[in-house]
Design an enzyme around this catalytic site. Structure first.
Site, PDB file in Angstrom:
ATOM      1  CE1 TYR A 164      -4.064   2.306   1.085  1.00 53.45           C
ATOM      2  CE2 TYR A 164      -2.100   3.308   2.830  1.00 53.45           C
ATOM      3  CZ  TYR A 164      -3.161   3.361   1.836  1.00 53.45           C
ATOM      4  OH  TYR A 164      -4.127   4.303   2.956  1.00 53.45           O
ATOM      5  CE  LYS A 168      -3.142   5.466  -0.150  1.00 49.10           C
ATOM      6  NZ  LYS A 168      -3.969   6.093  -0.982  1.00 49.10           N
TER       7      LYS A 168
HETATM    8  P1  NAD Z   1     -12.992   3.725   2.526  1.00 52.35           P
HETATM    9  O1  NAD Z   1     -12.852   2.555   2.490  1.00 52.35           O
HETATM   10  O2  NAD Z   1     -14.385   4.710   3.628  1.00 52.35           O
HETATM   11  O3  NAD Z   1     -13.614   4.556   0.857  1.00 52.35           O
HETATM   12  C1  NAD Z   1     -12.812   4.121  -0.211  1.00 52.35           C
HETATM   13  C2  NAD Z   1     -13.848   4.441  -0.610  1.00 52.35           C
HETATM   14  O4  NAD Z   1     -13.561   3.800  -2.340  1.00 52.35           O
HETATM   15  C3  NAD Z   1     -14.526   3.514  -0.704  1.00 52.35           C
HETATM   16  O5  NAD Z   1     -15.719   4.086  -0.759  1.00 52.35           O
HETATM   17  C4  NAD Z   1     -15.104   2.341  -2.804  1.00 52.35           C
HETATM   18  O6  NAD Z   1     -16.556   1.841  -2.773  1.00 52.35           O
HETATM   19  C5  NAD Z   1     -14.501   2.551  -3.343  1.00 52.35           C
HETATM   20  N1  NAD Z   1     -13.732   2.305  -3.982  1.00 52.35           N
HETATM   21  C6  NAD Z   1     -12.982   1.225  -3.648  1.00 52.35           C
HETATM   22  N2  NAD Z   1     -12.224   0.396  -4.790  1.00 52.35           N
HETATM   23  C7  NAD Z   1     -12.909   0.836  -6.161  1.00 52.35           C
HETATM   24  C8  NAD Z   1     -12.708   1.162  -7.325  1.00 52.35           C
HETATM   25  N3  NAD Z   1     -12.170  -0.363  -7.982  1.00 52.35           N
HETATM   26  N4  NAD Z   1     -12.972   2.062  -8.378  1.00 52.35           N
HETATM   27  C9  NAD Z   1     -13.598   3.360  -7.484  1.00 52.35           C
HETATM   28  N5  NAD Z   1     -13.695   3.441  -5.547  1.00 52.35           N
HETATM   29  C10 NAD Z   1     -13.020   2.289  -5.261  1.00 52.35           C
HETATM   30  O7  NAD Z   1     -11.814   3.995   3.113  1.00 52.35           O
HETATM   31  P2  NAD Z   1     -11.030   5.705   3.443  1.00 52.35           P
HETATM   32  O8  NAD Z   1     -10.237   5.622   4.707  1.00 52.35           O
HETATM   33  O9  NAD Z   1     -11.923   6.951   2.942  1.00 52.35           O
HETATM   34  O10 NAD Z   1      -9.952   6.184   1.882  1.00 52.35           O
HETATM   35  C11 NAD Z   1      -9.957   6.991   0.722  1.00 52.35           C
HETATM   36  C12 NAD Z   1      -8.280   7.251   0.353  1.00 52.35           C
HETATM   37  O11 NAD Z   1      -7.960   7.857   1.586  1.00 52.35           O
HETATM   38  C13 NAD Z   1      -8.325   6.237   0.064  1.00 52.35           C
HETATM   39  O12 NAD Z   1      -7.579   6.523  -1.269  1.00 52.35           O
HETATM   40  C14 NAD Z   1      -7.084   5.784   1.301  1.00 52.35           C
HETATM   41  O13 NAD Z   1      -5.800   5.358   0.984  1.00 52.35           O
HETATM   42  C15 NAD Z   1      -6.732   7.288   1.821  1.00 52.35           C
HETATM   43  N6  NAD Z   1      -6.588   6.744   3.182  1.00 52.35           N
HETATM   44  C16 NAD Z   1      -6.810   6.882   4.146  1.00 52.35           C
HETATM   45  C17 NAD Z   1      -6.559   7.000   5.177  1.00 52.35           C
HETATM   46  C18 NAD Z   1      -6.988   6.171   6.667  1.00 52.35           C
HETATM   47  O14 NAD Z   1      -6.647   6.237   8.021  1.00 52.35           O
HETATM   48  N7  NAD Z   1      -8.372   5.864   5.895  1.00 52.35           N
HETATM   49  C19 NAD Z   1      -5.158   6.896   5.739  1.00 52.35           C
HETATM   50  C20 NAD Z   1      -4.607   7.529   4.495  1.00 52.35           C
HETATM   51  C21 NAD Z   1      -4.886   7.594   3.491  1.00 52.35           C
END
Ligand code: NAD
Length: 263
Positions: A164, A168
């Site tokens: 992952y 990033k």
């Molecule tokens: P989440 O799982 O709540 O949301 C992710 C969304 O992406 C979901 O609605 C899912 O259906 C959608 N998704 C998954 N695969 C997909 C695809 N192939 N095409 C289109 N949509 C797709 O998670 P989140 O934490 O809100 O993550 C959002 C972003 O933030 C991601 O890029 C994640 O890597 C990043 N992020 C999250 C965190 C954390 O701690 N939550 C930290 C750093 C970065």
């Protein structure tokens, strides 16, 4: 404390992965600020259908305009389809490449399939999401903004996050490289790097992964962050970077992590 409010009236914003977590909060914030919002996600349902309406319906309920377009961001043709759908509203002004997935695995256990699943959504999705939106902005001869969701793992490793983190780190450099070549077209490209935020992704973390970033709140941390991050903690960063107040900001990564990087 004072506050800044966004005005995105007449702007069209695409948010990938807008059905849940950070993407949903960002989509709702742009809707609140007057933008027409396209949620491009593989599913429209929120985490809890009993208590929350799908994102596009929630925006409409608050008087805004929004659409859901079923989109798998790992398929560039599907990204093109959502950008084409935005033409009806004048074309995409702001592209938020946010969709992301994670598969918890220690480094030695990451299979080729795990690696490819995470890579295809996270870095391939952001690369072609950026390219597709930029092509559309250039063809229409309009300036625009592209925002990519990276992570603090682009800089600091976390347990069970090696594959992952690789995506990033890639997003950070896709952002900087695209910003370099697209500035001449009036397109700014920036990334937002969240620290641990309470969403569906972190729900799946093992205890070891949670401990490695100090996100457990039981005893209260002695160093930042002083509380668990929520999706709404991210919205100001996206609105700012998409706004004209950030007109001189490109190729940057804005960390929103409650200070975890200084701990
Ligand atoms: P989440 O799982 O709540 O949301 C992710 C969304 O992406 C979901 O609605 C899912 O259906 C959608 N998704 C998954 N695969 C997909 C695809 N192939 N095409 C289109 N949509 C797709 O998670 P989140 O934490 O809100 O993550 C959002 C972003 O933030 C991601 O890029 C994640 O890597 C990043 N992020 C999250 C965190 C954390 O701690 N939550 C930290 C750093 C970065």
């Amino acid at each position: 404390m004072g506050s800044i409010t966004g005005d995105f009236e007449d702007e069209t914003v695409i948010v990938t992965g807008g059905s849940s977590g950070i993407g949903r909060a960002v989509a709702l914030a742009f809707g609140e600020a007057g933008a027409t919002v396209f949620n491009a996600d593989v599913r429209s349902d929120p985490k809890d259908l009993d208590s929350e309406a799908p994102t596009h319906e929630a925006i409409e309920e608050r008087g805004g305009e929004a659409e859901y377009v079923e989109t798998d961001v790992s398929e560039p043709d599907q990204l093109e389809a959502v950008v084409t759908a935005a033409h009806e509203f004048g074309g995409v002004d702001v592209m938020v490449n946010n969709a992301g997935v994670h598969v918890n695995r220690e480094f030695r256990e990451v299979s080729r399939e795990d690696f490819e699943t995470v890579r295809d959504v996270n870095s391939r999705g952001v690369f072609f999401g950026t390219q597709t939106a930029a092509e559309d902005m250039i063809e229409r001869d309009e300036p625009g903004v592209i925002l990519n969701t990276a992570s603090t793992t682009a800089i600091d490793p976390e347990w069970e996050h090696s594959h992952y983190a690789a995506t990033k780190g890639a997003i950070r450099m896709i952002t900087r490289s695209a910003a370099l070549e697209l500035a001449q077209h009036g397109i700014r490209v920036n990334s937002v790097a969240p620290g641990p935020i309470a969403t569906e992704i972190t729900e799946g973390w093992s205890e070891r992964a949670a401990e490695s970033v100090g996100s457990e709140e039981d005893e209260g941390p002695t160093t930042p962050p002083t509380r668990a991050g929520q999706p709404e903690d991210l919205t100001g960063a996206y609105l700012y970077l998409a706004s004209e107040q950030a007109d001189y900001v490109t190729g940057e990564q804005l960390q929103v992590d409650g200070g975890s990087q200084i701990a």
